[in-house]
Design a protein around this motif. Structure first.
Motif, short mmCIF file in Angstrom:
data_model
loop_
_atom_site.label_atom_id
_atom_site.label_comp_id
_atom_site.label_asym_id
_atom_site.label_seq_id
_atom_site.Cartn_x
_atom_site.Cartn_y
_atom_site.Cartn_z
N LEU A 62 0.83 -1.20 0.00
CA LEU A 62 0.00 0.00 0.00
C LEU A 62 0.87 1.25 0.00
O LEU A 62 0.55 2.25 -0.66
CB LEU A 62 -0.93 0.00 1.21
N GLN A 63 1.98 1.20 0.71
CA GLN A 63 2.93 2.31 0.69
C GLN A 63 3.43 2.57 -0.73
O GLN A 63 3.58 3.73 -1.15
CB GLN A 63 4.09 2.00 1.63
N VAL A 64 3.69 1.49 -1.47
CA VAL A 64 4.13 1.63 -2.86
C VAL A 64 3.02 2.25 -3.72
O VAL A 64 3.28 3.11 -4.57
CB VAL A 64 4.57 0.27 -3.43
N VAL A 65 1.79 1.83 -3.49
CA VAL A 65 0.67 2.45 -4.21
C VAL A 65 0.66 3.95 -3.96
O VAL A 65 0.52 4.76 -4.89
CB VAL A 65 -0.67 1.81 -3.78
N GLY A 66 0.84 4.35 -2.70
CA GLY A 66 0.87 5.77 -2.37
C GLY A 66 2.00 6.50 -3.06
O GLY A 66 1.88 7.69 -3.41
N ALA A 67 3.11 5.80 -3.28
CA ALA A 67 4.27 6.43 -3.92
C ALA A 67 3.99 6.86 -5.35
O ALA A 67 4.74 7.66 -5.92
CB ALA A 67 5.47 5.49 -3.88
N LEU A 68 2.90 6.36 -5.94
CA LEU A 68 2.54 6.81 -7.28
C LEU A 68 2.23 8.31 -7.30
O LEU A 68 2.25 8.93 -8.37
CB LEU A 68 1.33 6.03 -7.79
N ALA A 69 1.97 8.90 -6.14
CA ALA A 69 1.74 10.34 -6.07
C ALA A 69 2.97 11.14 -6.50
O ALA A 69 2.88 12.33 -6.81
CB ALA A 69 1.32 10.75 -4.66
N LEU A 70 4.13 10.48 -6.53
CA LEU A 70 5.37 11.14 -6.93
C LEU A 70 5.61 11.10 -8.43
O LEU A 70 6.54 11.74 -8.92
CB LEU A 70 6.56 10.48 -6.21
N VAL A 71 4.79 10.35 -9.16
CA VAL A 71 5.02 10.18 -10.59
C VAL A 71 5.03 11.51 -11.37
O VAL A 71 5.85 11.66 -12.29
CB VAL A 71 3.99 9.20 -11.18
N PRO A 72 4.18 12.49 -11.03
CA PRO A 72 4.26 13.75 -11.77
C PRO A 72 5.64 14.40 -11.70
O PRO A 72 6.04 15.10 -12.64
CB PRO A 72 3.19 14.62 -11.09
N SER A 73 6.35 14.18 -10.61
CA SER A 73 7.69 14.74 -10.47
C SER A 73 8.76 13.85 -11.08
O SER A 73 9.86 14.32 -11.38
CB SER A 73 8.02 14.97 -8.99
N MET A 74 8.45 12.56 -11.25
CA MET A 74 9.41 11.62 -11.81
C MET A 74 8.65 10.59 -12.64
O MET A 74 8.33 9.49 -12.16
CB MET A 74 10.21 10.93 -10.68
N PRO A 75 8.31 10.90 -13.87
CA PRO A 75 7.45 10.01 -14.68
C PRO A 75 7.97 8.59 -14.81
O PRO A 75 7.18 7.65 -14.89
CB PRO A 75 7.42 10.72 -16.04
N GLU A 76 9.29 8.42 -14.82
CA GLU A 76 9.84 7.07 -14.97
C GLU A 76 9.57 6.19 -13.76
O GLU A 76 9.75 4.97 -13.81
CB GLU A 76 11.34 7.13 -15.26
N LEU A 77 9.11 6.79 -12.67
CA LEU A 77 8.81 6.02 -11.47
C LEU A 77 7.60 5.11 -11.66
O LEU A 77 7.53 4.02 -11.10
CB LEU A 77 8.57 6.98 -10.30
N GLY A 78 6.63 5.56 -12.48
CA GLY A 78 5.42 4.78 -12.67
C GLY A 78 5.68 3.35 -13.13
O GLY A 78 5.24 2.39 -12.48
N PRO A 79 6.39 3.15 -14.24
CA PRO A 79 6.68 1.78 -14.69
C PRO A 79 7.51 0.99 -13.67
O PRO A 79 7.37 -0.24 -13.61
CB PRO A 79 7.47 2.00 -15.98
N MET A 80 8.32 1.66 -12.88
CA MET A 80 9.11 0.97 -11.86
C MET A 80 8.22 0.39 -10.77
O MET A 80 8.47 -0.70 -10.25
CB MET A 80 10.14 1.93 -11.24
#
Length: 310
Positions: free
Chosen positions: A272-290
């Motif tokens: 669930l913490q990882v799901v929440g980390a998707l909030a950072l994708v706008p600042s780091m788009p490459e994070l989403g696929p990771m």
């Protein structure tokens, strides 16, 4: 902001902050650039950690960093195998351009013995490092300071989910977000009174972010690092997603029996913490696929529930 621009900014503010602390910082170089940018202020043996992806204010970041510096400094003073705060500057966060920085000892990472491309060798190394976490936990159990319980979950994950509700991401459906918020409510109740649900849980000071993954191997031995999520909680929180071999190594090293039921709940919480980390994708788009594979794994699990509650 690209990785390169994050790194350029980090070098600039780390260098300026270091010089204000009396360091030379003649040849700064980036060692790492993901969630944080690590800048070695060569020729001084100092590494500045510059947060580059965060949803919290500099003031809240500094409060977390003071806890980290206190715990890591206490361990280092006791001779524990950790990367400690730099002795060349005060053990305090330093504010620079709205960002809160911390200063750490620079250690020389040893060679990987040529096995970095061998998945089995990497797994064996990780299992061995997870076993070493048993000794780290024995040391951390003696920490005399006060810490919040599972603070990287509550309220941190709640803040991330709030951000996702305001700015939805392509990787989450509305149903996903509804489920995540329901699971977070379960976590709030659990963290509020964990012994009521798991009476045998060992609550103590923890690394907070899977210590087996946060090890720097040096010529004099492995050192635990990155205590930025230091918290109080059950040891199972530090053992999430390490796999059966890692758990066996931890128990064989004297870490005590691991509660598999509590471990399963903590692993769900970690996802669930990882799901929440998707909030950072706008600042780091490459994070989403990771993060997407872990999110997919989260979807296959039964939703988090309190023990004994349907």
């Amino acid at each position: 902001m690209t990785n390169s621009s994050r790194a350029e900014r980090a070098v600039r503010i780390a260098t300026a902050a270091g010089r204000r602390q009396g360091l030379r910082a003649d040849s700064p170089r980036v060692l790492h650039d993901v969630f944080n940018v690590l800048v070695h202020l060569a020729p001084d043996p100092v590494v500045v950690r510059v947060p580059s992806l965060t949803l919290v204010s500099a003031e809240e970041q500094a409060a977390r960093q003071r806890r980290e510096l206190a715990v890591a400094g206490w361990l280092a003073d006791a001779g524990a195998p950790v990367v400690g705060p730099s002795p060349l500057v005060p053990r305090e966060p330093v504010e620079a351009e709205g960002t809160s920085l911390t200063f750490w000892e620079y250690v020389h990472e040893s060679a990987t013995d040529g096995d970095s491309a061998d998945p089995r060798a990497l797994e064996d190394r990780f299992v061995e490092q997870t076993g070493r976490a048993a000794e780290l936990h024995r040391l951390l159990a003696g920490y005399p300071g006060e810490l919040p319980v599972l603070s990287s979950l509550v309220p941190a994950t709640g803040s991330s989910l709030d951000a996702l509700r305001k700015q939805p991401q392509q990787f989450l459906t509305t149903a996903d977000l509804d489920r995540a918020e329901g699971e977070y409510a379960v976590l709030e109740a659990l963290v509020g009174d964990l012994p009521a649900h798991f009476p045998d849980a060992r609550l103590q000071t923890l690394h907070g972010d899977s210590p087996g993954y946060n090890v720097i191997r040096t010529a004099t031995g492995p050192l635990f690092s990155d205590f930025e999520d230091v918290t109080r909680g059950p040891v199972e929180w530090d053992l999430t997603l390490v796999g059966p071999r890692g758990i066996a190594a931890y128990e064989q090293a004297g870490g005590g029996p691991v509660d598999r039921g509590l471990l399963d709940v903590m692993e769900g919480a970690r996802m669930l913490q990882v799901v929440g980390a998707l909030a950072l994708v706008p600042s780091m788009p490459e994070l989403g696929p990771m993060l997407e594979p872990v999110v997919a794994q989260w979807r296959t699990r039964a939703p988090l529930a309190l023990p004994g509650v349907d």
